[in-house]
Design a protein around this motif. Structure first.
Motif, PDB file in Angstrom:
ATOM      1  N   LEU A 151       0.809  -1.217   0.000  1.00 38.38           N
ATOM      2  CA  LEU A 151       0.000   0.000   0.000  1.00 38.38           C
ATOM      3  C   LEU A 151       0.845   1.272   0.000  1.00 38.38           C
ATOM      4  O   LEU A 151       0.427   2.305  -0.511  1.00 38.38           O
ATOM      5  CB  LEU A 151      -0.919   0.036   1.219  1.00 38.38           C
ATOM      6  CG  LEU A 151      -2.162  -0.825   1.161  1.00 38.38           C
ATOM      7  CD1 LEU A 151      -2.847  -0.847   2.519  1.00 38.38           C
ATOM      8  CD2 LEU A 151      -3.113  -0.329   0.090  1.00 38.38           C
ATOM      9  N   LEU A 152       2.041   1.181   0.605  1.00 36.64           N
ATOM     10  CA  LEU A 152       2.878   2.371   0.738  1.00 36.64           C
ATOM     11  C   LEU A 152       4.344   1.998   0.487  1.00 36.64           C
ATOM     12  O   LEU A 152       5.157   1.955   1.399  1.00 36.64           O
ATOM     13  CB  LEU A 152       2.704   2.965   2.141  1.00 36.64           C
ATOM     14  CG  LEU A 152       3.233   4.368   2.365  1.00 36.64           C
ATOM     15  CD1 LEU A 152       2.521   5.389   1.482  1.00 36.64           C
ATOM     16  CD2 LEU A 152       3.075   4.754   3.829  1.00 36.64           C
ATOM     17  N   PRO A 153       4.682   1.728  -0.784  1.00 37.15           N
ATOM     18  CA  PRO A 153       6.069   1.343  -1.081  1.00 37.15           C
ATOM     19  C   PRO A 153       7.031   2.506  -0.843  1.00 37.15           C
ATOM     20  O   PRO A 153       6.642   3.672  -0.918  1.00 37.15           O
ATOM     21  CB  PRO A 153       6.013   0.958  -2.553  1.00 37.15           C
ATOM     22  CG  PRO A 153       4.826   1.661  -3.106  1.00 37.15           C
ATOM     23  CD  PRO A 153       3.848   1.807  -1.979  1.00 37.15           C
ATOM     24  N   MET A 154       8.251   2.163  -0.533  1.00 33.67           N
ATOM     25  CA  MET A 154       9.307   3.157  -0.298  1.00 33.67           C
ATOM     26  C   MET A 154       8.867   4.181   0.752  1.00 33.67           C
ATOM     27  O   MET A 154       9.108   5.376   0.631  1.00 33.67           O
ATOM     28  CB  MET A 154       9.713   3.848  -1.597  1.00 33.67           C
ATOM     29  CG  MET A 154      10.288   2.899  -2.628  1.00 33.67           C
ATOM     30  SD  MET A 154      10.723   3.705  -4.169  1.00 33.67           S
ATOM     31  CE  MET A 154      12.040   4.778  -3.628  1.00 33.67           C
ATOM     32  N   SER A 155       8.219   3.685   1.799  1.00 34.73           N
ATOM     33  CA  SER A 155       7.622   4.584   2.782  1.00 34.73           C
ATOM     34  C   SER A 155       8.639   5.190   3.736  1.00 34.73           C
ATOM     35  O   SER A 155       9.754   4.702   3.893  1.00 34.73           O
ATOM     36  CB  SER A 155       6.569   3.833   3.585  1.00 34.73           C
ATOM     37  OG  SER A 155       7.176   2.854   4.404  1.00 34.73           O
ATOM     38  N   PHE A 156       8.190   6.240   4.368  1.00 38.70           N
ATOM     39  CA  PHE A 156       8.947   6.940   5.396  1.00 38.70           C
ATOM     40  C   PHE A 156       8.273   6.625   6.719  1.00 38.70           C
ATOM     41  O   PHE A 156       7.077   6.858   6.885  1.00 38.70           O
ATOM     42  CB  PHE A 156       8.906   8.441   5.116  1.00 38.70           C
ATOM     43  CG  PHE A 156       9.493   9.286   6.208  1.00 38.70           C
ATOM     44  CD1 PHE A 156      10.859   9.489   6.272  1.00 38.70           C
ATOM     45  CD2 PHE A 156       8.693   9.864   7.165  1.00 38.70           C
ATOM     46  CE1 PHE A 156      11.410  10.278   7.268  1.00 38.70           C
ATOM     47  CE2 PHE A 156       9.229  10.650   8.161  1.00 38.70           C
ATOM     48  CZ  PHE A 156      10.594  10.855   8.212  1.00 38.70           C
ATOM     49  N   GLY A 157       9.035   6.073   7.655  1.00 39.88           N
ATOM     50  CA  GLY A 157       8.454   5.720   8.944  1.00 39.88           C
ATOM     51  C   GLY A 157       9.362   6.080  10.090  1.00 39.88           C
ATOM     52  O   GLY A 157      10.414   6.714   9.898  1.00 39.88           O
ATOM     53  N   PRO A 158       8.982   5.693  11.295  1.00 41.34           N
ATOM     54  CA  PRO A 158       9.753   6.065  12.479  1.00 41.34           C
ATOM     55  C   PRO A 158      11.190   5.556  12.447  1.00 41.34           C
ATOM     56  O   PRO A 158      12.084   6.192  13.013  1.00 41.34           O
ATOM     57  CB  PRO A 158       8.968   5.452  13.635  1.00 41.34           C
ATOM     58  CG  PRO A 158       7.946   4.575  13.047  1.00 41.34           C
ATOM     59  CD  PRO A 158       7.817   4.909  11.605  1.00 41.34           C
ATOM     60  N   ASP A 159      11.423   4.455  11.753  1.00 44.09           N
ATOM     61  CA  ASP A 159      12.778   3.900  11.665  1.00 44.09           C
ATOM     62  C   ASP A 159      13.706   4.777  10.828  1.00 44.09           C
ATOM     63  O   ASP A 159      14.926   4.653  10.907  1.00 44.09           O
ATOM     64  CB  ASP A 159      12.739   2.477  11.104  1.00 44.09           C
ATOM     65  CG  ASP A 159      11.999   2.387   9.781  1.00 44.09           C
ATOM     66  OD1 ASP A 159      10.997   3.111   9.604  1.00 44.09           O
ATOM     67  OD2 ASP A 159      12.407   1.589   8.923  1.00 44.09           O
TER      68      ASP A 159
END
Length: 169
Positions: A151-159
């Motif tokens: 659903l969210l490739p190449m996403s930006f997350g807390p990691d």
């Protein structure tokens, strides 16, 4: 542009069993997700869009027991200020101390199934692993499944953020 995910029949017990095995959830958990996400739609406050959405999270509490957390969309006269069903469910879970999410179910009154919006996808990314399944049910109980990563490739997350107190931040 990628092709849409396959739509599976909600009446095909063998397909549901196969889906559950691949998602590492039981058929009972799947049925509860479907039932609760569909029921959550009835609590939606969507007087502007008339687009009901219900969501339910399959979670584990601190003791490891199964917990289901529902949510429904809540709109506002200032149209973009509304809150989607998925974010209502996650907000409820997180403020209740739940931090382990095994699956997400979303139910709508349209066919084919609708996926979470972009803002919800980013919100889901904050709290779930990239492998967490999102099961999307349509008005006929047919469903599609995608992972958070799909659903969210190449996403930006807390990691991707530097740790608190890191130099320069």
């Amino acid at each position: 542009m990628s092709s849409p995910p396959p739509i599976h029949s909600g009446a095909d017990a063998a397909q549901i069993a196969s889906t559950c095995a691949s998602l590492k959830i039981t058929t009972t958990e799947f049925a509860e997700l479907q039932k609760r996400a569909t029921a959550a739609k009835a609590t939606a406050y969507c007087r502007y869009s008339r687009f009901r959405v219900g969501a339910t999270l399959l979670c584990a509490d601190e003791a490891g027991d199964v917990v289901y957390v529902p949510g429904a969309n809540v709109e506002n006269a200032s149209y973009p200020v509304g809150t989607c069903a998925e974010r209502v469910a996650f907000g409820t879970a997180v403020t209740s101390g739940i931090k382990t999410f095994r699956a997400i179910a979303v139910a709508t009154d349209i066919s084919p199934p609708a996926s979470p919006c972009g803002m919800c996808r980013q919100f889901i990314r904050e709290f779930c692993t990239m492998e967490t399944p999102v099961i999307m049910f349509d008005k006929n109980s047919d469903y599609a499944v995608l992972t958070v990563e799909q659903l969210l490739p190449m996403s930006f997350g807390p990691d991707a953020l530097p740790p608190p107190g890191a130099p320069g931040y």
